[in-house]
Scaffold this motif. Structure first.
Motif, mmCIF file in Angstrom:
data_model
loop_
_atom_site.group_PDB
_atom_site.id
_atom_site.type_symbol
_atom_site.label_atom_id
_atom_site.label_comp_id
_atom_site.label_asym_id
_atom_site.label_seq_id
_atom_site.Cartn_x
_atom_site.Cartn_y
_atom_site.Cartn_z
ATOM 1 N N ASN A 108 39.503 17.405 66.569
ATOM 2 C CA ASN A 108 38.324 16.874 65.880
ATOM 3 C C ASN A 108 38.784 15.740 64.954
ATOM 4 O O ASN A 108 39.474 15.968 63.965
ATOM 5 C CB ASN A 108 37.652 17.988 65.078
ATOM 6 C CG ASN A 108 36.372 17.545 64.405
ATOM 7 O OD1 ASN A 108 36.326 16.519 63.746
ATOM 8 N ND2 ASN A 108 35.320 18.338 64.551
ATOM 9 N N ALA A 135 37.214 13.871 62.832
ATOM 10 C CA ALA A 135 36.729 13.955 61.445
ATOM 11 C C ALA A 135 37.600 14.919 60.647
ATOM 12 O O ALA A 135 37.897 14.665 59.464
ATOM 13 C CB ALA A 135 35.269 14.400 61.420
ATOM 14 N N CYS A 136 38.016 16.008 61.266
ATOM 15 C CA CYS A 136 38.914 16.955 60.588
ATOM 16 C C CYS A 136 40.285 16.327 60.350
ATOM 17 O O CYS A 136 40.893 16.520 59.291
ATOM 18 C CB CYS A 136 39.060 18.237 61.404
ATOM 19 S SG CYS A 136 37.571 19.264 61.444
ATOM 20 N N ASN A 163 39.982 14.135 57.377
ATOM 21 C CA ASN A 163 39.872 14.932 56.153
ATOM 22 C C ASN A 163 41.218 15.525 55.748
ATOM 23 O O ASN A 163 41.564 15.547 54.563
ATOM 24 C CB ASN A 163 38.836 16.041 56.335
ATOM 25 C CG ASN A 163 37.435 15.614 55.952
ATOM 26 O OD1 ASN A 163 37.109 15.510 54.771
ATOM 27 N ND2 ASN A 163 36.605 15.359 56.950
ATOM 28 N N GLN A 166 37.061 8.195 57.854
ATOM 29 C CA GLN A 166 36.436 9.526 57.835
ATOM 30 C C GLN A 166 34.919 9.430 57.737
ATOM 31 O O GLN A 166 34.197 10.089 58.497
ATOM 32 C CB GLN A 166 36.957 10.332 56.648
ATOM 33 C CG GLN A 166 36.256 11.667 56.439
ATOM 34 C CD GLN A 166 36.545 12.278 55.076
ATOM 35 O OE1 GLN A 166 37.688 12.324 54.655
ATOM 36 N NE2 GLN A 166 35.506 12.717 54.378
ATOM 37 N N GLU A 197 32.535 10.940 60.694
ATOM 38 C CA GLU A 197 31.615 12.027 60.327
ATOM 39 C C GLU A 197 30.182 11.642 60.675
ATOM 40 O O GLU A 197 29.416 12.459 61.218
ATOM 41 C CB GLU A 197 31.728 12.324 58.830
ATOM 42 C CG GLU A 197 32.970 13.099 58.442
ATOM 43 C CD GLU A 197 33.052 13.391 56.948
ATOM 44 O OE1 GLU A 197 33.841 14.265 56.557
ATOM 45 O OE2 GLU A 197 32.326 12.739 56.158
ATOM 46 N N ARG A 229 23.902 12.455 54.860
ATOM 47 C CA ARG A 229 25.259 12.219 54.358
ATOM 48 C C ARG A 229 25.884 10.957 54.956
ATOM 49 O O ARG A 229 27.047 10.660 54.684
ATOM 50 C CB ARG A 229 26.161 13.429 54.675
ATOM 51 C CG ARG A 229 25.704 14.729 54.045
ATOM 52 C CD ARG A 229 25.531 14.616 52.539
ATOM 53 N NE ARG A 229 26.765 14.242 51.862
ATOM 54 C CZ ARG A 229 26.811 13.674 50.669
ATOM 55 N NH1 ARG A 229 25.703 13.370 50.017
ATOM 56 N NH2 ARG A 229 27.978 13.369 50.128
ATOM 57 N N GLU A 230 25.121 10.201 55.730
ATOM 58 C CA GLU A 230 25.610 8.919 56.258
ATOM 59 C C GLU A 230 25.407 7.847 55.196
ATOM 60 O O GLU A 230 24.566 6.950 55.313
ATOM 61 C CB GLU A 230 24.879 8.570 57.554
ATOM 62 C CG GLU A 230 25.097 9.583 58.676
ATOM 63 C CD GLU A 230 24.281 9.245 59.914
ATOM 64 O OE1 GLU A 230 24.178 8.040 60.245
ATOM 65 O OE2 GLU A 230 23.737 10.172 60.545
ATOM 66 N N ASP A 238 33.674 20.129 67.822
ATOM 67 C CA ASP A 238 32.847 19.359 66.881
ATOM 68 C C ASP A 238 32.393 20.217 65.701
ATOM 69 O O ASP A 238 32.295 19.738 64.567
ATOM 70 C CB ASP A 238 31.615 18.792 67.592
ATOM 71 C CG ASP A 238 31.955 17.667 68.565
ATOM 72 O OD1 ASP A 238 33.089 17.146 68.488
ATOM 73 O OD2 ASP A 238 31.100 17.329 69.407
ATOM 74 N N LEU A 276 33.747 20.535 61.909
ATOM 75 C CA LEU A 276 33.309 19.696 60.783
ATOM 76 C C LEU A 276 32.188 20.373 60.013
ATOM 77 O O LEU A 276 32.183 20.354 58.771
ATOM 78 C CB LEU A 276 32.848 18.317 61.274
ATOM 79 C CG LEU A 276 32.340 17.396 60.155
ATOM 80 C CD1 LEU A 276 33.441 17.078 59.152
ATOM 81 C CD2 LEU A 276 31.740 16.109 60.723
ATOM 82 N N TYR A 277 31.242 21.002 60.732
ATOM 83 C CA TYR A 277 30.155 21.694 60.028
ATOM 84 C C TYR A 277 30.708 22.855 59.206
ATOM 85 O O TYR A 277 30.277 23.087 58.073
ATOM 86 C CB TYR A 277 29.099 22.201 61.011
ATOM 87 C CG TYR A 277 27.880 22.749 60.293
ATOM 88 C CD1 TYR A 277 26.830 21.911 59.926
ATOM 89 C CD2 TYR A 277 27.795 24.096 59.937
ATOM 90 C CE1 TYR A 277 25.727 22.392 59.237
ATOM 91 C CE2 TYR A 277 26.706 24.588 59.240
ATOM 92 C CZ TYR A 277 25.676 23.732 58.894
ATOM 93 O OH TYR A 277 24.597 24.214 58.193
ATOM 94 N N CYS A 294 32.049 21.351 55.934
ATOM 95 C CA CYS A 294 31.180 20.749 54.909
ATOM 96 C C CYS A 294 29.689 20.973 55.132
ATOM 97 O O CYS A 294 28.864 20.387 54.423
ATOM 98 C CB CYS A 294 31.460 19.252 54.796
ATOM 99 S SG CYS A 294 31.126 18.306 56.306
#
Length: 658
Positions: A241, A243-244, A247, A317, A321, A336-337, A472, A475-476, A479
């Motif tokens: 992932n 995004a992870c 992070n 990131q 995300e 959150r965008e 995917d 990520l949820y 956060c």
């Protein structure tokens, strides 16, 4: 009267008869199991939120949160002085290092060896007394197994055996094996002092040695783990992932923790450094300066380099995300965008209709018309970082270790263990959360299906679509507002970096955290997970207990115990202590509050253990036995099965195999 359904159980009984082929074998095992039921309950050790602080973690494992010192005090009482008891404990914790010091200053080393080995054998006999001889034997290294067994089961005060015991110890010394024996028996004491270790999440991030902690656990005896949000972040990174991955890198840069990435897992950071210097070489990156401890010796040039890497990966990131938030509108995280909400000319960001001034607005890789799109250079960099994480062999080994020992929750001896939260409605009832599109779960079912989804990301038999979503979803879990591992309205990463108004930095906690003192709500949660009786508890971590502000880790009249007291150095100032650990032995619960750990070297030289305060949380009216535990339930089932096998033998349903 026949109380068994032999015909129905025949297949199982036939299989059982291969292990116990005669009446004598089955009877002997029943006698053995009945005896085990009457042994004292083994000691359980609970730790949470270690966050890479490997030295403190290893020391707490070595001293069993003071359990070894307690045993030494009970065993020797006033027989020896306090400083001798302290030195004995230090030897047990760090035998190799302590022996080096002792051999330099001890005048009569042979006498010291004799006295010390006798004392160590007594301590080992004490900590092994809760176990069967078979279990103790299995915990012994082969080199000294026979000798230790002989010493444990023969007492020097037995006139008939005193010369025998003395001869064993004399020979250990005369053959030059005293050091090896002391090291071996000290390690055995450490191992037997704790029967089961529970890690309630978050071994990763902030501190410098998460990989060392994972190595330690992979070689430990009996342990289990309830995954934390930071563990899940690393699992997501290993699963691929992006995004992870971003992070993980961002958090590592934030705390100047490059050791775990580079030395621990071989993550190549050179491409990120080159990109950051090329892209942000003229940017002071003030908001991204790493959080360093007061003793840190890092020079300003290095800090600035890390800050530029920090900003580079943070911007990437936010972009990747946003791609996932768009891909899964059911997550309800498109708000959150925030790169879309920036007026890049005026340097303001609009959130919920209100404009906020930004600390800076230097974004050379952002196209205001398409702010979430990666540049060609960012895309190439991310692919290289992705390959580095996915192909790290050591990271794979550690993630599989966490998968094999871990889960979202566990129930041990009527205690419910999980890392963070159980999502609740405003009235304290269990909240339904949509994991898969159109499928909602709550409470125990939510935790179970979340765990299954996590495992699907690593299983080869998962369908491509299921595996993609599972990867995917990490990520949820990291956060998402209804994640059992986060449970906050938002993760204010962007706001903390870029917005001057600190009101925007607040992360509103979920209902669970506001109702932790509500007995009715805690009972409702325990009911859902199948815990019964009055002696039941929830044990978790995640949110540091602020001791300096008078917060109590024991909540809901003792039904909830929160054991995150700030193991991480980054939290010491905030919490006022250096973490909690919990010990559950045959007499009850003890909560141990730790002061900051200096170093193993300091302990070895001075014998100064971690200062700690022990709080009796709950004591049993009688000493608990194995019969009172989950293991006791299982043993009684085995006894019942063996009794049915005896019936089948004696009534001719199954022939003995003599």
């Amino acid at each position: 009267m026949n109380q068994y359904d032999i015909v129905k159980d025949m297949r199982y009984l036939e299989l059982l008869s291969h292990t116990f082929p005669t009446v004598a074998d089955a009877s002997t095992e029943i006698i053995n199991l009945q005896a085990i039921l009457n042994l004292p309950k083994g000691t359980e050790h609970f730790l949470a939120d270690i966050h890479g602080e490997y030295e403190a973690f290893q020391h707490v494992l070595k001293n069993a949160s003071g359990n070894i010192r307690r045993k030494v005090n009970e065993l020797f009482g006033n027989e020896i002085r306090e400083n001798i008891k302290r030195d004995l404990c230090t030897l047990i914790y760090y035998p190799e290092q302590r022996l080096e010091l002792i051999k330099k200053k001890e005048e009569d080393l042979k006498e010291w060896y004799q006295i010390t080995i006798h004392r160590l054998v007594r301590v080992c006999r004490e900590v092994s007394s809760k176990y069967t001889r078979s279990k103790v034997r299995k915990s012994l290294p082969q080199s000294f197994s026979y000798i230790i067994q002989e010493l444990l089961h023969e007492r020097p005060d037995d006139v008939n055996k005193s010369a025998y015991v003395s001869a064993i110890i004399e020979t250990i010394i005369s053959t030059g094996r005293a050091d090896d024996f002391i090291i071996t028996i000290s390690n055995v004491i450490q191992r037997l002092a704790i029967d089961q270790l529970h890690i309630l999440g978050d071994i990763y991030d902030r501190g410098p040695g998460a990989h060392i902690i994972a190595d330690t656990l992979s070689k430990y005896g009996s342990w289990d783990m309830q995954w934390g949000n930071h563990d899940i972040l690393w699992m997501g990174a290993k699963a691929g992932n992006d995004a992870c991955i971003c992070n993980v890198l961002r958090v590592s840069m934030r705390y100047a923790n490059l050791d775990t990435l580079e030395d621990g897992y071989g993550i190549n950071l050179v491409p990120l450094l080159s990109f950051a210097l090329d892209t942000y070489g003229d940017d002071p990156c003030t908001e991204f300066m790493p959080k360093c401890g007061k003793d840190d010796m890092m020079d300003d040039r290095t800090k600035l380099r890390i800050a530029r890497m920090h900003k580079a990966i943070a911007v990437i990131q936010f972009k990747v995300e946003a791609e996932l938030f768009e891909k899964y509108p059911q997550w309800k995280m498109q708000n959150r965008e925030l790169l879309k909400n920036i007026d890049y000319k005026r340097g303001v960001c609009t959130i919920e209709g209100k404009e906020y001034k930004m600390t800076s607005c230097n974004f050379p890789t952002i196209d205001p018309k398409n702010p979430n799109k990666l540049t060609k250079e960012e895309d190439e960099l991310l692919k290289r970082l992705h390959d580095s994480f996915v192909h790290s062999e050591k990271l794979q080994h550690h993630m599989w270790t966490m998968l094999s020992h871990g889960c979202m929750y566990s129930v041990f001896n009527n205690n419910l263990l999980f890392h963070a939260s159980i999502p609740l409605n405003q009235d304290g009832t269990l909240k339904e959360v949509e994991i898969y599109k159109g499928r909602k779960y709550k409470g125990k079912e939510l935790m179970h299906h979340t765990g299954m989804l996590i495992r699907a990301a690593f299983q080869n038999d998962s369908s491509p679509k299921e595996k993609e979503y599972a990867i995917d979803y990490f990520l949820y879990l990291w956060c998402g507002p209804d994640s059992t591992l986060f449970d906050k309205a938002k993760m204010a990463t962007f706001e903390r970096y870029f917005l001057t108004d600190k009101e925007t930095h607040k992360e509103e906690k979920g209902v669970f955290f506001h109702m932790r003192d509500n007995e009715e709500v805690m009972d409702r949660i325990m009911d859902d997970f199948g815990l019964t009786g009055s002696n039941r508890h929830i044990i978790n971590g995640h949110v540091p207990v602020h001791v300096t502000k008078g917060e109590n880790p024991i909540k809901a009249n003792g039904k909830l115990m929160v054991i995150d007291g700030g193991f991480s150095r980054a939290y010491h100032k905030e919490t006022g202590i250096a973490g909690y650990t919990l010990v559950y032995h045959s007499r009850g619960f003890e909560l141990v509050q730790h002061e900051p750990f200096t170093s193993a070297e300091d302990v070895v030289k001075t014998g100064a253990d971690i200062k700690r305060t022990t709080q009796i949380v709950e004591m049993s009216s009688r000493r608990m036995k194995v019969a009172d535990t989950d293991k006791g339930v299982e043993l009684r089932k085995q006894i019942s099965d063996l009794e049915e096998l005896l019936y089948a033998y004696r009534h001719g349903f199954i022939k003995e195999m003599r």
